[in-house]
Write an enzyme that holds these catalytic residues in place. Structure first.
Site, mmCIF file in Angstrom:
data_model
loop_
_atom_site.group_PDB
_atom_site.id
_atom_site.type_symbol
_atom_site.label_atom_id
_atom_site.label_comp_id
_atom_site.label_asym_id
_atom_site.label_seq_id
_atom_site.Cartn_x
_atom_site.Cartn_y
_atom_site.Cartn_z
ATOM 1 N N HIS A 67 51.336 27.361 71.493
ATOM 2 C CA HIS A 67 52.779 27.645 71.385
ATOM 3 C C HIS A 67 53.054 28.754 70.353
ATOM 4 O O HIS A 67 53.721 28.523 69.339
ATOM 5 C CB HIS A 67 53.489 26.347 70.979
ATOM 6 C CG HIS A 67 54.945 26.297 71.297
ATOM 7 N ND1 HIS A 67 55.874 27.132 70.722
ATOM 8 C CD2 HIS A 67 55.648 25.469 72.118
ATOM 9 C CE1 HIS A 67 57.082 26.818 71.173
ATOM 10 N NE2 HIS A 67 56.977 25.830 72.025
ATOM 11 N N GLU A 95 53.621 31.764 75.322
ATOM 12 C CA GLU A 95 52.770 30.598 75.112
ATOM 13 C C GLU A 95 51.813 30.362 76.289
ATOM 14 O O GLU A 95 52.227 29.827 77.324
ATOM 15 C CB GLU A 95 53.655 29.366 74.936
ATOM 16 C CG GLU A 95 54.812 29.544 73.973
ATOM 17 C CD GLU A 95 55.923 28.539 74.212
ATOM 18 O OE1 GLU A 95 55.671 27.492 74.832
ATOM 19 O OE2 GLU A 95 57.071 28.808 73.789
HETATM 20 O O1 TA6 Z 1 57.869 26.062 74.793
HETATM 21 C C1 TA6 Z 1 59.262 26.079 74.926
HETATM 22 C C2 TA6 Z 1 59.783 24.691 74.598
HETATM 23 O O2 TA6 Z 1 59.296 23.731 75.497
HETATM 24 C C3 TA6 Z 1 61.311 24.753 74.579
HETATM 25 O O3 TA6 Z 1 61.869 24.033 75.663
HETATM 26 C C4 TA6 Z 1 61.669 24.141 73.231
HETATM 27 O O4 TA6 Z 1 61.802 22.732 73.344
HETATM 28 C C5 TA6 Z 1 60.451 24.568 72.414
HETATM 29 O O5 TA6 Z 1 59.370 24.303 73.285
HETATM 30 C C6 TA6 Z 1 60.331 23.926 71.076
HETATM 31 O O6 TA6 Z 1 59.990 22.579 71.210
HETATM 32 P P1 TA6 Z 1 59.871 21.719 69.848
HETATM 33 O O7 TA6 Z 1 59.434 20.348 70.287
HETATM 34 O O8 TA6 Z 1 58.862 22.395 68.987
HETATM 35 O O9 TA6 Z 1 61.241 21.756 69.217
#
Ligand code: TA6
Length: 314
Positions: free
Chosen positions: A183, A289
């Site tokens: 991520h 990501e």
């Molecule tokens: O990767 C994108 C995502 O899935 C978004 O939908 C948002 O939720 C982001 O991840 C951040 O997630 P987190 O659990 O770190 O707040």
């Protein structure tokens, strides 16, 4: 003894080994840093094996981390490169992972630093290895996802690149299904001048539009909240490139990660996310990501799954 012409003079000293990377374990054994002789550096928290800093030789930071990110192990890090495993997002309809927190437990667990290695004789790169196994999880987490596994995460810093590789092994007697994703939060100057290429003609799920299926016709640009799961049409070896103002900033190739999530929370989601700061920080970050998040990977007893992202600088 016959003198040979051009006999080499006796070595006055053994040739010095090339300078090596400096590795330090800091912050009360909770962080590992590596600095190459040429000045590039990387910082990795043992919490989540989260890369929280990657700087070039001039000290310019390449990753974005929230100013209020928890760096004490109390919560997943908001920024850097969190590791998503064994589920991406949440999966209420997938019984084995339905009880797990969003994005799984790997990013919110204490990993072990397993050591460093440098490519033989080269001072231009260093590899840091981190491990997490089912036995090191809390009893509560093991109860939520009772499979035996091992994760080996390698962070390789080179002069113009950062590579992160994950190896997932099934150390139990039964198969398990998983998803995984890296991520990565990239730091940018101004999201409105960012373009992402390499996703043209690719199908994606638009999570801002109830996961509607779309196809990307041209460059990805940003003018509002963006949250898309792409399956790049040209395959993992075709680079996904983040450019800014027409200049290439980051080039990402993948190994065994068939999806690419592109995310920017924009104004409202940043405002609503407690540990996201500064609140206008969305202007200075973009998440691209690499992951395997469409459907589930099944890992049979004794098998391993290896995947990687390699991020290079122009
Ligand atoms: O990767 C994108 C995502 O899935 C978004 O939908 C948002 O939720 C982001 O991840 C951040 O997630 P987190 O659990 O770190 O707040």
């Amino acid at each position: 003894m016959v003198d040979r012409p051009n006999k080499p003079s006796a070595l006055t000293s053994t040739p010095a080994a090339p300078p090596q990377a400096q590795i330090d374990i800091t912050h009360n054994h909770s962080q590992v840093s590596a600095v190459l002789p040429t000045g590039e550096s990387v910082e990795v928290l043992l919490h989540g094996a989260t890369v929280v800093s990657w700087k070039d030789a001039a000290g310019a930071e390449k990753l974005w981390v929230s100013e209020t990110a928890s760096l004490d192990g109390s919560a997943p890090v908001r920024g850097g490169i969190p590791i998503v495993f064994p589920v991406f997002g949440s999966a209420p309809d997938h019984e084995p992972t339905s009880k797990l927190p969003q994005h799984g437990f790997a990013r919110n667990s204490r990993w072990e630093f397993l050591g460093k290695s440098t490519s033989e004789g080269s001072s231009s790169s260093v590899k840091l290895d981190f491990g997490l196994s089912s036995s090191s999880l809390s009893e509560e987490t093991q109860a939520l996802w009772p499979y035996k596994f091992g994760l080996l995460y390698s962070v390789t810093l080179d002069r113009d690149s950062l590579n992160t590789t994950i190896v997932i092994t099934n150390e139990g007697d039964v198969a398990f299904d998983f998803q995984t994703l890296l991520h990565t939060y990239f730091r940018v100057k101004d999201i409105t001048s960012v373009e992402v290429s390499g996703l043209e003609d690719s199908p994606y799920l638009d999570k801002v539009a109830n996961s509607k299926e779309e196809t990307q016709s041209s460059l990805v640009t940003f003018s509002g909240e963006t949250d898309r799961i792409y399956t790049p049409a040209k395959g993992p070896k075709h680079p996904v490139v983040i450019s800014e103002g027409g200049a290439e900033r980051f080039r990402i190739v993948r190994d065994n990660l068939d999806q690419v999530v592109v995310w920017n929370p924009w104004v409202d989601k940043s405002a609503a996310t407690k540990d996201f700061s500064p609140k206008d920080g969305w202007k200075n970050m973009v998440c691209v990501e690499p992951g395997s998040v469409k459907g589930w990977q099944k890992l049979e007893k004794g098998d391993a799954f290896e995947a990687a992202q390699s991020i290079s600088l122009p």
